[in-house]
Design a protein around this motif. Structure first.
Motif, PDB file in Angstrom:
ATOM      1  N   VAL B 300       0.788  -1.168  -0.045  1.00  0.00           N
ATOM      2  CA  VAL B 300      -0.045  -0.094   0.287  1.00  0.00           C
ATOM      3  C   VAL B 300       0.810   1.229  -0.077  1.00  0.00           C
ATOM      4  O   VAL B 300       1.726   1.468   1.010  1.00  0.00           O
ATOM      5  N   ASN B 301       0.701   2.105  -1.096  1.00  0.00           N
ATOM      6  CA  ASN B 301       1.350   3.416  -0.985  1.00  0.00           C
ATOM      7  C   ASN B 301       0.531   4.498  -0.136  1.00  0.00           C
ATOM      8  O   ASN B 301      -0.564   4.645  -0.455  1.00  0.00           O
ATOM      9  N   ILE B 302       1.078   4.919   0.848  1.00  0.00           N
ATOM     10  CA  ILE B 302       0.299   5.757   2.031  1.00  0.00           C
ATOM     11  C   ILE B 302       0.270   7.150   1.183  1.00  0.00           C
ATOM     12  O   ILE B 302       1.074   7.881   0.971  1.00  0.00           O
ATOM     13  N   ASP B 303      -0.986   7.621   1.043  1.00  0.00           N
ATOM     14  CA  ASP B 303      -1.318   8.992   0.734  1.00  0.00           C
ATOM     15  C   ASP B 303      -1.406   9.988   1.818  1.00  0.00           C
ATOM     16  O   ASP B 303      -1.077  10.987   1.839  1.00  0.00           O
ATOM     17  N   VAL B 304      -2.168   9.411   2.895  1.00  0.00           N
ATOM     18  CA  VAL B 304      -2.470  10.264   4.154  1.00  0.00           C
ATOM     19  C   VAL B 304      -2.399   9.322   5.350  1.00  0.00           C
ATOM     20  O   VAL B 304      -2.916   8.058   5.071  1.00  0.00           O
ATOM     21  N   ALA B 305      -1.776   9.722   6.263  1.00  0.00           N
ATOM     22  CA  ALA B 305      -1.757   8.877   7.694  1.00  0.00           C
ATOM     23  C   ALA B 305      -2.208   9.804   8.678  1.00  0.00           C
ATOM     24  O   ALA B 305      -1.544  10.917   9.145  1.00  0.00           O
ATOM     25  N   GLU B 306      -3.489   9.285   9.297  1.00  0.00           N
ATOM     26  CA  GLU B 306      -3.933  10.063  10.332  1.00  0.00           C
ATOM     27  C   GLU B 306      -3.702   9.360  11.545  1.00  0.00           C
ATOM     28  O   GLU B 306      -4.178   8.215  11.973  1.00  0.00           O
ATOM     29  N   HIS B 307      -3.023   9.807  12.645  1.00  0.00           N
ATOM     30  CA  HIS B 307      -2.635   9.404  13.654  1.00  0.00           C
ATOM     31  C   HIS B 307      -3.528   9.898  14.897  1.00  0.00           C
ATOM     32  O   HIS B 307      -3.319  11.245  15.164  1.00  0.00           O
ATOM     33  N   THR B 311      -5.519   5.146  17.640  1.00  0.00           N
ATOM     34  CA  THR B 311      -5.472   4.119  16.404  1.00  0.00           C
ATOM     35  C   THR B 311      -4.949   5.109  15.297  1.00  0.00           C
ATOM     36  O   THR B 311      -4.766   6.380  15.426  1.00  0.00           O
ATOM     37  N   THR B 312      -4.648   4.465  13.990  1.00  0.00           N
ATOM     38  CA  THR B 312      -4.113   5.098  12.899  1.00  0.00           C
ATOM     39  C   THR B 312      -4.983   4.697  11.671  1.00  0.00           C
ATOM     40  O   THR B 312      -5.299   3.563  11.567  1.00  0.00           O
ATOM     41  N   TYR B 313      -5.113   5.780  10.925  1.00  0.00           N
ATOM     42  CA  TYR B 313      -6.083   5.523   9.612  1.00  0.00           C
ATOM     43  C   TYR B 313      -5.101   5.880   8.611  1.00  0.00           C
ATOM     44  O   TYR B 313      -4.375   6.926   8.430  1.00  0.00           O
ATOM     45  N   ILE B 314      -4.925   4.882   7.691  1.00  0.00           N
ATOM     46  CA  ILE B 314      -4.190   5.059   6.308  1.00  0.00           C
ATOM     47  C   ILE B 314      -4.909   5.097   5.436  1.00  0.00           C
ATOM     48  O   ILE B 314      -5.930   4.253   5.303  1.00  0.00           O
ATOM     49  N   TYR B 315      -4.815   6.305   4.500  1.00  0.00           N
ATOM     50  CA  TYR B 315      -5.643   6.395   2.880  1.00  0.00           C
ATOM     51  C   TYR B 315      -4.812   6.083   2.046  1.00  0.00           C
ATOM     52  O   TYR B 315      -3.843   6.543   1.936  1.00  0.00           O
ATOM     53  N   SER B 316      -5.384   5.330   0.987  1.00  0.00           N
ATOM     54  CA  SER B 316      -4.482   5.070  -0.053  1.00  0.00           C
ATOM     55  C   SER B 316      -5.540   4.722  -1.210  1.00  0.00           C
ATOM     56  O   SER B 316      -6.811   5.083  -1.161  1.00  0.00           O
ATOM     57  N   ASP B 317      -4.943   4.505  -2.413  1.00  0.00           N
ATOM     58  CA  ASP B 317      -5.712   4.391  -3.469  1.00  0.00           C
ATOM     59  C   ASP B 317      -5.426   3.170  -4.232  1.00  0.00           C
ATOM     60  O   ASP B 317      -4.132   2.746  -4.387  1.00  0.00           O
ATOM     61  N   ILE B 318      -6.232   1.856  -4.082  1.00  0.00           N
ATOM     62  CA  ILE B 318      -5.682   0.605  -4.894  1.00  0.00           C
ATOM     63  C   ILE B 318      -6.701   0.360  -6.039  1.00  0.00           C
ATOM     64  O   ILE B 318      -7.929   0.389  -6.091  1.00  0.00           O
ATOM     65  N   ALA B 319      -5.925   0.267  -7.262  1.00  0.00           N
ATOM     66  CA  ALA B 319      -6.699   0.187  -8.439  1.00  0.00           C
ATOM     67  C   ALA B 319      -7.752   1.128  -8.715  1.00  0.00           C
ATOM     68  O   ALA B 319      -9.000   0.698  -8.953  1.00  0.00           O
TER      69      ALA B 319
END
Lengths: 308, 372
Positions: B300-307, B311-319
């Motif tokens: 996963v290529n991390i676009d945004v990480a919210e710490h 908990t931590t949310y990782i936002y990305s784009d897959i296909a």
């Protein structure tokens, strides 16, 4: 950290702040000039002129005004006929205002309901307001006609009366006629005020009341009327002021008659000025008329500014 | 007993049909939440139960009575509105006693009921205040108090918390849940907030475009959503959908290929599928784990990480699909980093092209053949 001043943040205080404000003020006066000129020429000067004229005797027999001090006021305030005009005016003003507010509110409540063709109805409701008032007066004079008026025809066929009523030639009938006509013309404006007030109400309050078990009358009495209280105050004052100034409809319908039955203050002033050609007396009544209006105007303006 | 039953209920505004024949059973004492996006018809449905909106076709039953054409006041219901709908010129006390007054209840009873409601909602101190002198939360409590005093069979709530700030919303949510426990009445609650639905409901009704998508307990909806819409709507953050393509399918197995060339063998009945069909593999953000310990791994290529701390949310784009991953809060992720996350196939849902969730026939098994 030290307190940051405006200058420190690079926001320079305009050097010419004072002169800018002065410039603003100058501009304000400049754009006020046309309105002020019109007011001075059309309202203020005639009013001051009438005020001064009320201290003079100036009839068709006088070559020029003769100063007589408070004599005109004494004459007016001791003349039972002229004093009766105040009573006539009060009857007309109170009757018309009450009737207009009642029907205006009732009509607004109807027009507030969601029904098919509401927009068309609302527009049609404005018709009496758009018609020139003298036209409305003649329409009503025709309808109230003692020989072939539609009102008499309806009353007769419904069996309410046995013979035609001569509305415009008896005291009470004439008063009823001018009150009805003026009411008919004023309903649209009052309806608009009340409708605007109603539309400012949270409709969920009414739904909540329905769920609470409140009937239509309870909802009107306990929710809608309290909500419309400010509208009542303003429209009441505005209506009374407008009715106190009323002239054209009464003049066109009854001319102040029969005899003096519908001679309100406006008609009285007109008669003194242009039938008796007694400008001093007309001015005196006019001045007293303005003082009659004054408390209402003050009340109206105060409630207007309170709204702000 | 206050069961509520809707039978083929249809609502039309002019020619536009907004509710398309809804059947629903609500048992006495249940806390039912109508949830769905704006314009799905949830408020209209509630207002039809209340009698504030006419039912175009179908029937509404409360208890043993067919109430379709009954006046709202006859239905033994009370409602809390989004705007609170308090009477602005009346004090808190008058607002609460209004409903009993207009129906001619004796004064002693009114006083007793109002005092009782005030005690439950802690409103005693505010009795003489006007609504404008109250905070949002206090107004909401008065609005609820106004319904309690009438002791209705059914409470209706129309998005009652949407005008409150986040903290107060949580607090009121708990208070309403407690109230339900205390009173034991039927409560029907409308919201667009799935967190409210999940936390308060015994039963959730998910609506979309005037039809019911699914009815079930919060956990049923979470674990067995009937379609992609419900799967995406229930759960926060929402479920991720990875595009997969069918390679082959038969009665016992579907073979699919992921965007990155991984081939998966899934135990589903694939008789209705053809080679090349596009499906979606649903996996919730919280079911990812860091590293490649689980069945399926993704880079996963991390676009945004919210710490957020806990908990931590990782936002990305897959296909071409936005993906959210709930990650380990102890690790600091940087934007632009490529990290490996994995998930178990048993946590996945497979959705057909039309959005319907496919039923696995037995335990899901993974056959990882090749990684591109």
């Amino acid at each position: 950290m030290d307190m940051v001043s405006i200058k420190d943040r690079g926001l320079k205080r305009p050097k010419t702040e004072r002169s800018l404000k002065a410039g603003d003020r100058r501009f304000a006066y400049l754009i006020l000039i046309p309105a002020m000129t019109a007011f001075m020429v059309m309202v203020f000067y005639p009013f001051v002129d009438a005020m001064s004229m009320s201290f003079f005797q100036f009839t068709i027999y006088d070559m020029e005004p003769i100063f007589i001090g408070f004599d005109n006021f004494v004459t007016v305030l001791t003349d039972p006929y002229v004093l009766a005009s105040w009573v006539t005016t009060a009857v007309f003003v109170v009757g018309t205002t009450l009737l207009t507010m009642t029907f205006g509110l009732a009509w607004a409540l109807l027009m507030y309901q969601d029904f098919h063709g509401r927009a068309v109805f609302r527009t049609m409701t404005l018709l009496p307001w758009i018609l020139p008032s003298t036209v409305s007066a003649f329409v009503w004079a025709w309808m109230l006609n003692g020989k072939y008026g539609v009102v008499n025809a309806m009353l007769l066929s419904a069996g309410i009366v046995d013979e035609n009523i001569q509305f415009l030639s008896n005291d009470v009938g004439a008063m009823v006629a001018i009150i009805l006509t003026r009411t008919w013309i004023s309903i649209p404006l009052f309806m608009s005020f009340f409708l605007a007030g109603l539309q400012g109400m949270d409709f969920q309050q009414i739904e909540a009341a329905r769920l609470d078990g409140a009937g239509n009358l309870t909802i009107v009495r306990r929710l809608i009327l309290p909500h419309l209280k400010p509208v009542f105050l303003v429209t009441g004052a505005l209506g009374m002021i407008g009715n106190l100034q009323q002239f054209d409809i009464i003049y066109a319908l009854t001319g102040g008659g029969p005899i003096r039955a519908t001679t309100v203050l406006s008609i009285e002033v007109f008669k003194q000025a242009f039938e008796n050609w007694d400008l001093g007396m007309a001015s005196t009544i006019g001045v007293l008329w303005v003082f009659t209006l004054m408390p209402l105007v003050v009340f109206y303006l105060r409630s207007l500014f309170k709204e702000d | 007993m206050a069961d509520v039953k809707l039978e083929k209920v249809i609502k039309r505004f002019g020619k536009v049909e907004t509710i398309h024949g809804i059947d629903l059973d609500i048992k006495h004492g249940e806390f039912v939440v109508f949830v769905g996006p704006s314009g799905c018809g949830k408020s209209t449905l509630l207002r039809m139960i209340a009698g504030l909106e006419e039912v175009t076709e179908g029937e509404v039953y409360i208890g043993d009575n067919r109430v379709t054409n009954w006046q709202p006041s006859k239905r033994e219901i009370a409602m809390v509105f989004q705007s609170y709908a308090l009477y602005p010129h009346m004090s808190v006390r008058q607002n609460m006693s209004f409903g009993l007054e207009v129906t001619g209840q004796p004064k002693a009873l009114i006083e007793q009921r109002v005092a009782e409601a005030a005690r439950i909602l802690k409103l005693d101190e505010l009795f003489e205040r006007k609504p404008k002198e109250l905070s949002g939360g206090q107004r909401q409590r008065v609005a609820i108090g106004r319904t309690i005093v009438r002791q209705p069979e059914i409470f209706l709530f129309d998005e009652p918390l949407s005008n409150l700030d986040a903290e107060l919303r949580v607090q009121m949510r708990i208070e309403i849940s407690k109230l339900h426990e205390q009173l034991g009445n039927t409560m029907i609650y409308v919201t667009h907030d799935q967190v409210e639905a999940m936390t308060m409901a015994d039963k959730i009704v998910v609506l979309r475009d005037g039809i019911i998508e699914q009815v079930g307990t919060p956990l049923e909806l979470y674990h067995q959503p009937v379609n992609k819409f419900v799967a995406g709507f229930i759960g926060s953050p929402k479920m991720n959908f990875l595009p997969v393509t069918v390679l082959s399918a038969n009665k016992n197995e579907i073979k699919v290929i992921l965007h990155d060339g991984q081939q998966l063998s899934l135990n589903y009945d694939g008789r209705t599928l053809n080679e090349g069909d596009k499906l979606s593999l649903g996996i919730r953000p919280e079911h990812f784990s860091s590293g490649n310990s689980a069945d399926i791994s993704l880079d996963v290529n991390i676009d945004v990480a919210e710490h957020l701390g806990g908990t931590t949310y990782i936002y990305s784009d897959i296909a071409g699909q936005a993906v959210t991953i709930e990650a380990d809060s102890d690790v600091v992720f940087e934007r632009g980093e490529i990290k490996t996350f994995s998930f178990h196939l048993s946590r996945c849902h497979l959705f057909a092209a039309d959005g319907r969730r496919m039923e696995a026939i037995a335990e899901v098994r993974v056959v990882e053949k090749a990684v591109a």
